[in-house]
Design a protein around this motif. Structure first.
Motif, short mmCIF file in Angstrom:
data_model
loop_
_atom_site.label_atom_id
_atom_site.label_comp_id
_atom_site.label_asym_id
_atom_site.label_seq_id
_atom_site.Cartn_x
_atom_site.Cartn_y
_atom_site.Cartn_z
N ILE A 1 0.97 -1.32 -0.08
CA ILE A 1 0.11 0.16 -0.02
C ILE A 1 0.86 1.11 0.03
O ILE A 1 0.03 2.45 0.13
CB ILE A 1 -0.95 0.13 1.34
N GLY A 2 2.11 1.35 -0.28
CA GLY A 2 2.98 2.32 -0.15
C GLY A 2 4.31 2.05 0.06
O GLY A 2 4.89 0.89 -0.07
N TYR A 3 5.31 3.10 0.68
CA TYR A 3 6.51 2.79 1.04
C TYR A 3 6.97 3.56 2.12
O TYR A 3 6.44 4.64 2.33
CB TYR A 3 7.37 3.06 -0.27
N GLU A 4 7.98 3.33 2.87
CA GLU A 4 8.71 4.05 3.54
C GLU A 4 10.24 3.87 3.24
O GLU A 4 10.73 2.93 3.03
CB GLU A 4 8.78 3.19 5.10
N PHE B 1 -1.73 3.34 9.11
CA PHE B 1 -0.64 2.46 8.72
C PHE B 1 0.66 2.90 8.30
O PHE B 1 1.60 2.54 8.52
CB PHE B 1 -1.09 1.94 7.14
N GLY B 2 0.59 4.35 8.11
CA GLY B 2 1.93 5.33 7.89
C GLY B 2 2.58 5.39 9.13
O GLY B 2 3.74 5.19 9.21
N VAL B 3 1.93 5.60 10.12
CA VAL B 3 2.26 5.92 11.49
C VAL B 3 2.95 4.58 11.94
O VAL B 3 4.15 4.66 12.40
CB VAL B 3 1.13 6.16 12.63
N LEU C 1 8.36 1.27 12.71
CA LEU C 1 8.91 0.06 12.41
C LEU C 1 10.14 0.36 11.78
O LEU C 1 11.29 -0.39 11.81
CB LEU C 1 8.10 -0.85 11.36
N ALA C 2 10.36 1.50 10.78
CA ALA C 2 11.35 2.08 10.47
C ALA C 2 12.49 2.47 11.51
O ALA C 2 13.75 2.21 11.46
CB ALA C 2 11.09 3.11 9.23
N TYR C 3 11.66 3.24 12.31
CA TYR C 3 12.47 3.52 13.59
C TYR C 3 13.37 2.51 14.35
O TYR C 3 14.46 2.49 14.78
CB TYR C 3 11.75 4.36 14.68
N LEU D 1 2.22 11.26 16.32
CA LEU D 1 1.55 10.06 16.58
C LEU D 1 2.76 8.85 16.45
O LEU D 1 2.59 8.10 17.26
CB LEU D 1 0.44 9.50 15.75
N SER D 2 3.79 8.93 15.63
CA SER D 2 4.74 7.99 15.47
C SER D 2 5.80 8.13 16.48
O SER D 2 6.60 7.33 16.63
CB SER D 2 5.45 8.07 13.99
#
Length: 187
Positions: free
Chosen positions: A75-78, A105-107, A112-114, A143-144
């Protein structure tokens, strides 16, 4: 080093192949962001970057696919910037297809990237920016776990005018307090 991180709603992982990556990147090019404006990542450059390292080049730029756990759909990318030796921090950015926005989902993908960044590199901080008109992105950054640290006045040109860019940051010590660290699955 783990390169798949799974949360409660999404997982971030390397793109399966160039076709999956193109579908996501082409969507962003066809759906200009109303806040940032048109973003262009030429197809030949995408092919070269993917062929070189699958978009997982930690010295330059890395990009994970965001996959919904309930549907298995990408659904996208990080993305995040290079983490060359001696570098103390990096930036993150998120793109989620419009029909999947508003579900955090982006949050979770950012969180997860952190985990990926802080668990695998000696980075001391992660930062992000967005235009001041993009309230949804600002809320997502907050929020993240990130906090607002400043504003660059009239730093981005779009739609015939200059707009402010707001800056956000997350320190390693702040990440260590985030609940995501307790439930994330690494693989």
């Amino acid at each position: 080093m783990h390169n798949v991180y799974t949360g409660e709603k999404v997982r971030i992982r390397p793109f399966r192949d160039i076709d999956e990556m193109h579908r996501v990147m082409a969507s962003e090019n066809l759906e200009p962001n109303e806040h940032w404006g048109m973003w262009h990542y030429p197809l030949p450059e995408q092919r070269k970057d993917f062929a070189d390292c699958g978009l997982m080049e930690t010295a330059k730029y890395s990009c994970f696919a965001i996959e919904r756990l309930d549907t298995g759909e990408c659904i996208g990318y990080e993305e995040f910037g290079g983490l060359a030796p001696g570098k103390l921090g990096t930036w993150v950015g998120t793109f989620v297809f419009a029909e999947h926005r508003g579900n955090r989902f982006g949050v979770e993908a950012k969180q997860l990237a952190y985990c990926y960044i802080f668990e695998n590199y000696p980075a001391r901080m992660v930062f992000a920016d967005t235009v001041s008109t993009h309230r949804g992105a600002q809320r997502g950054l907050e929020l993240s776990g990130m906090r607002h640290i400043g504003t660059r006045r009239k730093a981005h040109y779009r739609k015939g005018e200059y707009v402010d860019v707001v800056l956000y940051q997350l320190l390693r010590s702040e990440w260590e307090q985030l609940p995501v660290r307790q439930y994330v699955k690494r693989g």
